[in-house]
Design a protein around this motif. Sequence first.
Motif, short mmCIF file in Angstrom:
data_model
loop_
_atom_site.label_atom_id
_atom_site.label_comp_id
_atom_site.label_asym_id
_atom_site.label_seq_id
_atom_site.Cartn_x
_atom_site.Cartn_y
_atom_site.Cartn_z
N UNK A 1 0.85 -1.18 0.00
CA UNK A 1 0.00 0.00 0.00
C UNK A 1 0.89 1.24 0.00
N UNK A 2 0.64 2.15 -0.91
CA UNK A 2 1.48 3.33 -1.09
C UNK A 2 0.60 4.59 -1.05
N UNK A 3 1.08 5.60 -0.34
CA UNK A 3 0.42 6.90 -0.33
C UNK A 3 0.97 7.71 -1.50
N UNK A 4 0.21 7.80 -2.58
CA UNK A 4 0.67 8.41 -3.83
C UNK A 4 0.44 9.92 -3.80
N UNK A 5 1.46 10.66 -4.19
CA UNK A 5 1.32 12.11 -4.38
C UNK A 5 2.45 12.55 -5.30
N UNK A 6 2.39 12.12 -6.55
CA UNK A 6 3.50 12.31 -7.47
C UNK A 6 3.51 13.72 -8.06
N UNK A 7 4.57 14.45 -7.75
CA UNK A 7 4.69 15.80 -8.29
C UNK A 7 4.86 15.79 -9.80
N UNK B 1 0.30 -3.99 -7.10
CA UNK B 1 0.59 -5.42 -7.26
C UNK B 1 1.38 -5.58 -8.56
N UNK B 2 2.66 -5.99 -8.43
CA UNK B 2 3.59 -5.99 -9.56
C UNK B 2 4.20 -7.38 -9.73
N UNK B 3 4.31 -7.84 -10.95
CA UNK B 3 5.03 -9.08 -11.26
C UNK B 3 6.19 -8.75 -12.18
N UNK B 4 7.41 -8.89 -11.68
CA UNK B 4 8.58 -8.66 -12.52
C UNK B 4 8.85 -9.83 -13.45
N UNK B 5 8.29 -10.98 -13.12
CA UNK B 5 8.45 -12.13 -14.01
C UNK B 5 7.54 -11.98 -15.23
N UNK B 6 6.30 -11.57 -15.00
CA UNK B 6 5.35 -11.39 -16.10
C UNK B 6 5.42 -9.98 -16.68
N UNK B 7 6.16 -9.09 -15.99
CA UNK B 7 6.32 -7.69 -16.41
C UNK B 7 4.97 -6.99 -16.53
N UNK B 8 4.20 -7.07 -15.45
CA UNK B 8 2.90 -6.41 -15.40
C UNK B 8 2.74 -5.69 -14.07
N UNK B 9 1.84 -4.70 -14.05
CA UNK B 9 1.52 -4.00 -12.81
C UNK B 9 0.04 -3.67 -12.78
N UNK B 10 -0.49 -3.58 -11.56
CA UNK B 10 -1.87 -3.16 -11.35
C UNK B 10 -1.92 -2.28 -10.11
N UNK B 11 -2.82 -1.31 -10.10
CA UNK B 11 -3.05 -0.49 -8.91
C UNK B 11 -4.54 -0.49 -8.59
N UNK B 12 -4.83 -0.43 -7.29
CA UNK B 12 -6.22 -0.41 -6.83
C UNK B 12 -6.36 0.70 -5.79
N UNK B 13 -7.30 1.61 -6.02
CA UNK B 13 -7.53 2.70 -5.07
C UNK B 13 -8.09 2.14 -3.75
N UNK B 14 -7.60 2.64 -2.63
CA UNK B 14 -8.08 2.25 -1.31
C UNK B 14 -8.86 3.43 -0.74
N UNK B 15 -10.11 3.18 -0.36
CA UNK B 15 -10.99 4.25 0.08
C UNK B 15 -10.93 4.52 1.57
N UNK C 1 -3.49 11.57 -6.58
CA UNK C 1 -3.09 11.51 -5.17
C UNK C 1 -4.08 10.68 -4.36
N UNK C 2 -3.56 9.85 -3.49
CA UNK C 2 -4.40 9.00 -2.66
C UNK C 2 -3.70 7.71 -2.30
N UNK C 3 -4.43 6.83 -1.66
CA UNK C 3 -3.89 5.56 -1.19
C UNK C 3 -4.19 4.47 -2.21
N UNK C 4 -3.15 3.67 -2.55
CA UNK C 4 -3.32 2.63 -3.57
C UNK C 4 -2.59 1.34 -3.17
N UNK C 5 -3.17 0.24 -3.58
CA UNK C 5 -2.50 -1.05 -3.53
C UNK C 5 -1.79 -1.27 -4.86
#
Length: 580
Positions: free
Chosen positions: A413-419, A475-489, A469-473
Motif C-alpha cells: 500500500x502506497x500513499x501516492x502524491x506524485x509531483x 501489485x507488480x510481477x517482474x516475471x510477467x512484467x505487469x503492474x496493477x493499482x487499486x484505489x483504497x478508500x 493523489x491518494x492511497x493505492x494497492x
Amino acid sequence: MKTINSLFLSLAALFILSACEDDADKYYLSSLTENELIASTNNIVLTEDIAQKNVLSLAWTDRTLAINNPDFKPTNLLKTSIQVALNEDFSGTIVESTETSLSKTYNGAELNIVTNNLGVEANVATKFYFRLKGTTGNNIEPAYSNVEVITITPYELDMRFASMLDQNGTDTGMSLFSVNTDGVYKGFVGVNAWYNFLIKEANGTIWRNDNETGMPFLLTTAGDWKCWFPGVGGCYYITIDTNNKQWNGIQIPTLNVSGDIDATMEFNQTSRKWTATFNANAAGSMTIQISGTGKLYDHTCANPNDNGGYDIDDTKAKDTPMAFSGSSTALNLGETAGDITVNVPQAGECTLSIDLSNPQQWTVSVEEGSAEPEPEPEEGQYLYLPGIGQGSDWTYDHKIEVYYKEEQKYAGIVDVNSQWGSYAMTLFSSGDAWDTSKMYTIANDDSESTAENGTLVNESAKNIPAPAAGLYLFDVSLKELTYKTYAVGNNIYCYYGIEGDNNLYPIATTGTAGEYSGTITLSQDSNWGIKFYIKDDWTGAYGGSNGKLYYNSNEGIPLTAGTYTITVNLIDGTYSASNK
C-alpha cells in the motif's frame, strides 16, 4: 597424469548394430560401444580445507544414434551415467549418477560423499574405479567405457551437522547440529514467511517435504517438493528428525530479559542474533534470566484445503515456553530460565546480544554502545517507486515488498502524491545506482499502459503514469512484467473467518494515511482467522499473525470469540487487536 586437453585427440567411437524389426520394414539402430573416458588426475588426497574446490574432472565424447533409413528420425533415448565402484569388475556396491553433458566435475565435498557411500575408511588411500555407462533403451544391453582408476584418500564425514538449503538447492549458510550424531538435527534459523527449504546431511542425503501425502512437516528423500515455514517469519528453533521423518519449528516472537537487566530483545534475521540496548549503572558482573513464549508448529497444525493439499493453521500452533540457562559461553535451551552471569564492560549505554548462529554453541555477551543497525535489505526484498511521492527529488522512501519470491511478485500500500505525474520501479534503494538492468518502466511506444495497469519493460524507457493523489494497492510481477493499482478508500473490510458468515464488515480510516480502526464482535471463535480486504468485492487480501500483516496470505489472524478494537496500518503492514 592424464589431462582433459588430450580428450579430443585420444577418443574413438565404435558402433555395433542391433536389429529392430516390425512386420514390414527392417531398421537398424546403432547401439553404444566403448567410448574412452578421461580423468584429470589419478591421485587425490581430500581434506576439509579443499571441500569446496574442484578436485576431479571426467570427460567423454558425444554419441549419436544412427538409423539405416534416413527418413526415420528416432527420439533421443540415450541415457548416460557415471558409475563408481571399489572393484574393477564393478561387482558389489556401485554409486551411480545420471549425467546430461559430456563432462562431470567433483568438488572435494562431493567426491568425499561418493567415497563415504562406498563405505571406505577415512584417511586411507583407496583405489576407486570410474566408468561411463550408456543405454539407449530397456531392450538393449548397456555399453561401458574404459575404466579409470583413481586413488583417493577421503576424510571423515562429520555427521553431526546438516545444512539448510534454499529451494534451489543453494547452501544458505544456516546449519543444524546433532548432539548424539543420531540423525536428529536442531538449531536456530532466521527465515521469511512461507520460506521454502531443503535439509542436506553431510553424506549428501537431501530431505524434503513428503509429496505423497502433501502433509507439511513430514519428510522424505524422494520427489521434488520443498519443506516450507508457516506464514510468520522471524526466529525459529527447528528440529529435523530423519528417523521419524518429520520436523517441527518453534517460532519465537520476542525474548524478555529480567534480573539485573530489564529489557525486551529484538531478533536480527540475517545475523541470527537477539539484541537489546540498556543503560548500566556500573561496570561488572550482572545476573540475568532470558525467556519467552514460542509457537510450536508441526504436522498437527495442518488443515486440508480445497485444492487437495494442506495449509498450516496458526491457531493450532502450541504455546511453548522457551528459556535459556547455563553460562554466557555455553547457553542451554529449555523451558525454565536459569541465572546467567554476564560481564558489563562500562556504565552507560550497552548492548546485550545472544548469538545463535553457531548451532553447536550459543553465547550471550554485553558490549559497549548501542546495537548495530539492521543490515541493508537483500536485493530483491523490496521494489522501490521513485517519483511516486511528493517532492522535487526522486526519493526512495516508497516501496513495496516481495510476497512471492519465486514468481518475483511484489505488493504494498502506497500513499501516492506524485509531483511529476509519473514514476519508475527499481530494485535499488538509492539514486547512486541507476543500473538499467534493475529498472522497470514502460516502453517508449507504449500507448496502452495506464495508471491502473500496464506492461513493464526491464530498461530505462518511458516513466509509468502515476495515479491521482491518494492511497493505492500496488501489485507488480517482474516475471510477467505487469503492474496493477487499486484505489483504497475510506474503509477497508474485515472478514471474520466464521463458517456461514461471508459478510465483509467495514473498518473506517483514522485520517492517517494507511491507518484504519474500528470495533468487531465475533460471536464464536474464528474458524479460519480474520482477514482484511481493501474493497468489499474481496480485492486485496491481507492475513497475518503476531502483529504483522502479509499480503495474499492463506492464513487469517487467529481470534477467539469476543469484542475487539482493531487497528490496521496498511503502509507499515501491522495490526493490533485488543479484547474489550
